[in-house]
Design a protein around this motif. Sequence first.
Motif, PDB file in Angstrom:
ATOM      1  N   GLU A  11      12.432  -0.927  -4.907  1.00 31.31           N
ATOM      2  CA  GLU A  11      11.381  -1.954  -4.942  1.00 31.31           C
ATOM      3  C   GLU A  11      11.621  -2.948  -3.796  1.00 31.31           C
ATOM      4  OE1 GLU A  11       9.377  -0.910  -7.022  1.00 31.31           O
ATOM      5  OE2 GLU A  11      10.334  -0.292  -8.897  1.00 31.31           O
ATOM      6  N   LEU A  12      12.884  -3.259  -3.568  1.00 35.87           N
ATOM      7  CA  LEU A  12      13.232  -4.232  -2.529  1.00 35.87           C
ATOM      8  C   LEU A  12      13.167  -3.628  -1.126  1.00 35.87           C
ATOM      9  CD1 LEU A  12      16.119  -5.954  -4.471  1.00 35.87           C
ATOM     10  CD2 LEU A  12      14.146  -7.169  -3.526  1.00 35.87           C
ATOM     11  N   MET A  14      11.217  -1.190  -0.193  1.00 35.29           N
ATOM     12  CA  MET A  14       9.790  -1.071   0.133  1.00 35.29           C
ATOM     13  C   MET A  14       9.203  -2.435   0.474  1.00 35.29           C
ATOM     14  SD  MET A  14       8.221   1.805  -2.454  1.00 35.29           S
ATOM     15  CE  MET A  14       8.995   1.327  -3.997  1.00 35.29           C
ATOM     16  N   TYR A  16      10.650  -4.996   1.599  1.00 33.49           N
ATOM     17  CA  TYR A  16      11.159  -5.456   2.896  1.00 33.49           C
ATOM     18  C   TYR A  16      10.316  -4.886   4.036  1.00 33.49           C
ATOM     19  CZ  TYR A  16      14.567  -6.210   6.660  1.00 33.49           C
ATOM     20  OH  TYR A  16      15.189  -6.589   7.815  1.00 33.49           O
ATOM     21  N   SER A  17      10.014  -3.614   3.916  1.00 36.79           N
ATOM     22  CA  SER A  17       9.212  -2.976   4.954  1.00 36.79           C
ATOM     23  C   SER A  17       7.790  -3.570   4.988  1.00 36.79           C
ATOM     24  CB  SER A  17       9.181  -1.464   4.692  1.00 36.79           C
ATOM     25  OG  SER A  17       8.737  -0.758   5.815  1.00 36.79           O
ATOM     26  N   TYR A  18       7.200  -3.760   3.806  1.00 32.36           N
ATOM     27  CA  TYR A  18       5.874  -4.393   3.757  1.00 32.36           C
ATOM     28  C   TYR A  18       5.924  -5.778   4.408  1.00 32.36           C
ATOM     29  CZ  TYR A  18       4.800  -0.877   0.127  1.00 32.36           C
ATOM     30  OH  TYR A  18       4.612   0.283  -0.574  1.00 32.36           O
ATOM     31  N   ARG A  21       6.114  -5.808   8.207  1.00 28.65           N
ATOM     32  CA  ARG A  21       4.903  -5.305   8.862  1.00 28.65           C
ATOM     33  C   ARG A  21       3.655  -6.058   8.454  1.00 28.65           C
ATOM     34  NH1 ARG A  21       5.875  -0.501  11.096  1.00 28.65           N
ATOM     35  NH2 ARG A  21       8.132  -0.317  11.079  1.00 28.65           N
ATOM     36  N   LEU A  23       2.287  -5.971   5.718  1.00 26.68           N
ATOM     37  CA  LEU A  23       1.486  -5.102   4.839  1.00 26.68           C
ATOM     38  C   LEU A  23       1.459  -5.695   3.441  1.00 26.68           C
ATOM     39  CD1 LEU A  23       2.603  -1.445   5.649  1.00 26.68           C
ATOM     40  CD2 LEU A  23       0.310  -2.397   5.842  1.00 26.68           C
ATOM     41  N   PHE A  29      -2.269  -1.921  -9.425  1.00 26.63           N
ATOM     42  CA  PHE A  29      -1.488  -0.863 -10.059  1.00 26.63           C
ATOM     43  C   PHE A  29      -1.887  -0.771 -11.530  1.00 26.63           C
ATOM     44  CE2 PHE A  29       2.139   0.296  -7.189  1.00 26.63           C
ATOM     45  CZ  PHE A  29       1.868  -0.578  -6.148  1.00 26.63           C
ATOM     46  N   ARG A 113       0.658  -6.817  -2.351  1.00 24.80           N
ATOM     47  CA  ARG A 113       1.377  -5.559  -2.508  1.00 24.80           C
ATOM     48  C   ARG A 113       2.836  -5.786  -2.882  1.00 24.80           C
ATOM     49  NH1 ARG A 113      -0.176  -0.458  -0.599  1.00 24.80           N
ATOM     50  NH2 ARG A 113      -1.827  -1.463   0.592  1.00 24.80           N
ATOM     51  N   GLN A 117       4.564  -4.654  -6.378  1.00 25.53           N
ATOM     52  CA  GLN A 117       5.605  -3.632  -6.310  1.00 25.53           C
ATOM     53  C   GLN A 117       6.911  -4.104  -6.934  1.00 25.53           C
ATOM     54  OE1 GLN A 117       5.206  -0.297  -4.697  1.00 25.53           O
ATOM     55  NE2 GLN A 117       6.849  -0.205  -6.209  1.00 25.53           N
ATOM     56  N   GLU A 120       7.701  -3.639 -10.724  1.00 26.33           N
ATOM     57  CA  GLU A 120       7.524  -2.318 -11.340  1.00 26.33           C
ATOM     58  C   GLU A 120       8.617  -1.959 -12.356  1.00 26.33           C
ATOM     59  OE1 GLU A 120       8.270   1.258  -8.937  1.00 26.33           O
ATOM     60  OE2 GLU A 120       6.571   2.220  -9.923  1.00 26.33           O
ATOM     61  N   LEU A 327      -0.246   2.979  -8.028  1.00 28.95           N
ATOM     62  CA  LEU A 327      -1.235   2.345  -7.148  1.00 28.95           C
ATOM     63  C   LEU A 327      -2.595   2.988  -7.368  1.00 28.95           C
ATOM     64  CD1 LEU A 327      -1.671   0.443  -4.622  1.00 28.95           C
ATOM     65  CD2 LEU A 327      -1.274   2.470  -3.219  1.00 28.95           C
ATOM     66  N   ASP A 330      -6.291  -0.436  -3.088  1.00 26.18           N
ATOM     67  CA  ASP A 330      -5.764  -1.450  -2.178  1.00 26.18           C
ATOM     68  C   ASP A 330      -6.890  -1.873  -1.247  1.00 26.18           C
ATOM     69  OD1 ASP A 330      -5.941   0.594  -0.317  1.00 26.18           O
ATOM     70  OD2 ASP A 330      -3.769   0.843  -0.101  1.00 26.18           O
TER      71      ASP A 330
END
Lengths: 437, 437
Positions: A11-12, A14, A16-18, A21, A23, A29, A113, A117, A120, A327, A330
Amino acid sequence: MREALTMDLYELTMAYSYFKRGLNGPATFDYFVRAPTEHRRFLIFAGLETLLDYLENLRFEPEDLAYLESLGLFDREFLEYLRGFRFRGEVWAVPEGEVVFPGEPLVRVSASRIEAQLIETFLLNALNFETLIASKAARVLLAAGLEASVVDFSPRRDHGVDAALKVARASYLAGFAGTSNVAAGRAFGIPVVGTMAHAYVMSFPDELSAFRAFAEDHPNPTLLIDTYDVLEGARNALRVAQELRARGRQLFGVRIDSGDLAALSRKVRRLLDEAGFPEVKLIVSGDLDEYRIQAFREQGGVAWGYGVGTRLGVSWDLPALGGVYKLVEDAHGPRIKKSAGKLTLPARKQVWRLEEGEGFRDVIGLEGEDLPGRPLLRKVMVDGRRLEPPADLRALRERVRARIFALPEPLRVIRLEEAPAYPVGYSARLEALVRRL
Amino acid sequence: MREALTMDLYELTMAYSYFKRGLNGPATFDYFVRAPTEHRRFLIFAGLETLLDYLENLRFEPEDLAYLESLGLFDREFLEYLRGFRFRGEVWAVPEGEVVFPGEPLVRVSASRIEAQLIETFLLNALNFETLIASKAARVLLAAGLEASVVDFSPRRDHGVDAALKVARASYLAGFAGTSNVAAGRAFGIPVVGTMAHAYVMSFPDELSAFRAFAEDHPNPTLLIDTYDVLEGARNALRVAQELRARGRQLFGVRIDSGDLAALSRKVRRLLDEAGFPEVKLIVSGDLDEYRIQAFREQGGVAWGYGVGTRLGVSWDLPALGGVYKLVEDAHGPRIKKSAGKLTLPARKQVWRLEEGEGFRDVIGLEGEDLPGRPLLRKVMVDGRRLEPPADLRALRERVRARIFALPEPLRVIRLEEAPAYPVGYSARLEALVRRL
C-alpha cells in the motif's frame, strides 16, 4: 494497539509511486465478497463501525514515520506528506446487520487515489472478519431456534485479543444474548455471562460442597454438572435448588459441557421437572456449532440455552471470507478487471432490494439509476467525517435478530447440499456497461 | 488494547468465591494440547512471550474496577483485592520455537489459586493461537523446501489487527523470511516485503508504463505480471529488466498471483532464463498453503519464493488448537480429571527428550525424576518476574528454521493419511501415580 501501520507494505510502495508522479486524482474502490462463498447462503454485514473509527482517526505518528524512514524506501517529501495525512474521502455502505450476498458491493470508497489505496488492508481485515463472524452467528441462531438463548464462549480459542472483542460484538449484533468476554462487556455494553469451570468443582472436597459454596456466593448461580458424573451432578444441583428455595432463592440453571449432550439433556431435564424445578434452566456447551446444534435438536436434545465457543470464534467451516477491495472507477472513467473466472463490476453502483412475496431479490445497478426497491448503500462518511454517530448496539441487535428469523425458508437451510445460489441480478444498464468495457 | 479484562467472566466469579472463602492456597495448572490433533504430526510452541508480558503487567485499572462494580456481582472487599492484584506465581515453560507434541505439558503455572485461575483465558488465547500459526508455518516451509523464501501475506484475512501481528511473528519465528505487515515490522523488527497490487497496474494507461514507473520509483522492484495476461506481463517485465540493466540496475523479481501457477511459472521461468535474466526471481502467491505448494512442486512448478496469506493466517485446515489449562495439583496433592475419553495427567511434570538415531522420543515424567534425555520445561518466571529477557527473535528464527528442516522424515509428511501418532511416552512413576488416583 498502533493501527496506522496495520497495512501491507505494498500500500505504501504504491502510494509512494503515485505521490512521486502526481497520480493522486479521484478513485473509487468497492468492497465485495467473491461469489460463491462456501457453506453460506447469506451474509450479515458487519465491521463498518471499526472501519469508520479507523478512517476518522488514521494518523501516522512520529514513531511510525521514524520506522518508515528506517526502511530506506521513501524520501523525505513523502514522509512529510504522511505526517499530514488524513483520510478525507466519501464512503457509502450497507448498514451493519443487513442481510447481504456475495457479489454485492457493500462498501464504496471515493477518495484521492493514495487515500483510497492506503486504507485497503485495514478495511479488508475489519470487514472480512466481522462479517464472517456475524454470518456464522446468524446460522448458529437459526439452528438453535427463536426461543433459545445463545452466548459466545470463544475467547480462549479466538485468534488474539482483538479477535475476541470482535467475535463478541459481531455475534451479539446478530442476536446472541451475551458473551463470556468481560473486555467486550466493558467495551460495547454487551451482557456478560459465566459461572464456573471444572477446576472450581475440583477445588472442593466434593461436588455438593462446591455447588453449595457457589450458590451462597452468587446471586443467580448456574452449576456445571459434568465434572464427575452428569446425573449425579444433576442430583447434587437439585439438592442445592431445594436448599435455595427453602431460603426464598432460586437456582438459575445447570450446564452440561461434555458427553452425549442430547441424551443427557433429556435425562437431566426430566430429573429437574419431576422434582418440581421446571424453572431451572438447562444450558449445553462443548464444541458446538450450527451443525451440531441442529443434530442435537434432531436427536431430541432439550436446552434453554447454548454456549458456543471455538467453532463460532474461528468460523470453523469457513475460517476466512473472500472479501476484496477493487478499483472500479478513476479519472478515466469506469474500470473493469477480468481474470480467470473473476469479474470486477465497473463504476459506482447501488443495490436495490425488492420484496417479493415472502422473499426478496436484489438488483445491482449503476448509481443514479431509478430502479424499484430499497437502496441498500447509504452515504455514511463525507470528507472523512461520519455523518451519523454509531447506531445503538442493543437496539440494532433486536432488529437484526428479528430479521434473521424472518428470512425466507431457502436462506435458512443449515446443511447446504449444493453450491449456494444468491438472489442477485444486474440492471440492464450495468450489463450494457460490462459488455462495452 | 485493555487486556486485563480479556477474561471469561467465570474466572472472576470463581475467584470471587475463592476469595470469600479464603480458598487461595497454592495451585498448579498445566497448559497442554489435547491429542490427537487433526492434520498435525508436530507443533511448534509459540506465544510464551505474549503470555509473560501479560503476566508481568497485569493490573486492574480504575475503569476496569468501575465496570466490574457495575455488574453487581462482587463486593467492595474483592474489588479492593483486584485493585492490588499482581501475578506473583512461578512459571515453567518449553522455550518458544521448540518442536512439541499434543499431550505434553508445555507451560506449568504455580501460584495462588486465584492468580493461577484469573490468567486462564488470556493464557489460552495467546498460546493456542500463536502455537497454531507457528505449527502451520512450519508445514508450509517444509512443503516449500529449504531453498525457498516464504513470506506472510495474510493481514487482509487475519482475524483482526492483533491476529495479524501474531501471525507475522509466529510465522517468522518458524522460519518465514518476512511479512507484508508493516505494523509487525515495526513491532518485532521482522523484514517487511511487498511491491504492487493489480490496482497499481490499472492506474496507468498500460502495463508497461506501470512497470517502468514502478521500477523508476523503487530500488528493488518486483513486478506483478498477471493483471491482464501473464506471458505478456512477463515480456513487459523483461523489457523493464533490459532497460534497468542498461542503466546498471537490476529487476528483483516478478510475481504471479493467479491462474495455473505451476504451468505459468515454468513458462515465465523459461522466458526469463532464455532472455538472459536467470537472476530475476519468480514469486508465486494466491490462496497457497502447504498442500497447494506441494502440489505446485509436484506439477513441476518453479519458484524462488512464495507469498502465503489467508490459509496461513487462519490455519485453514485446523483453524483452532485444542489447548487446555487444567488443575494438576493443589494443597491436597496431585489432582486428576478423567471424563469421556479425556485424561488430565496429575502432578507437576517434566518432559525429557531422548535423541534416538535420526529421530527422538519424549517421555513425560514427574518433576524430580532422574530420567535420561534433555528436559524441555525450564523455569522462566519466579514471583511474577521473568528470569531472562526475551530471546533475540532473528537468532531464534535461524535455529527454529534449521530444526524444522532437520526433523525426522515421518514428522515431515504434509498429507497425513491417518491419525497422527506422536513419539511420546510416560515414565513408570507417572503411570503408577495415574493408576493410584
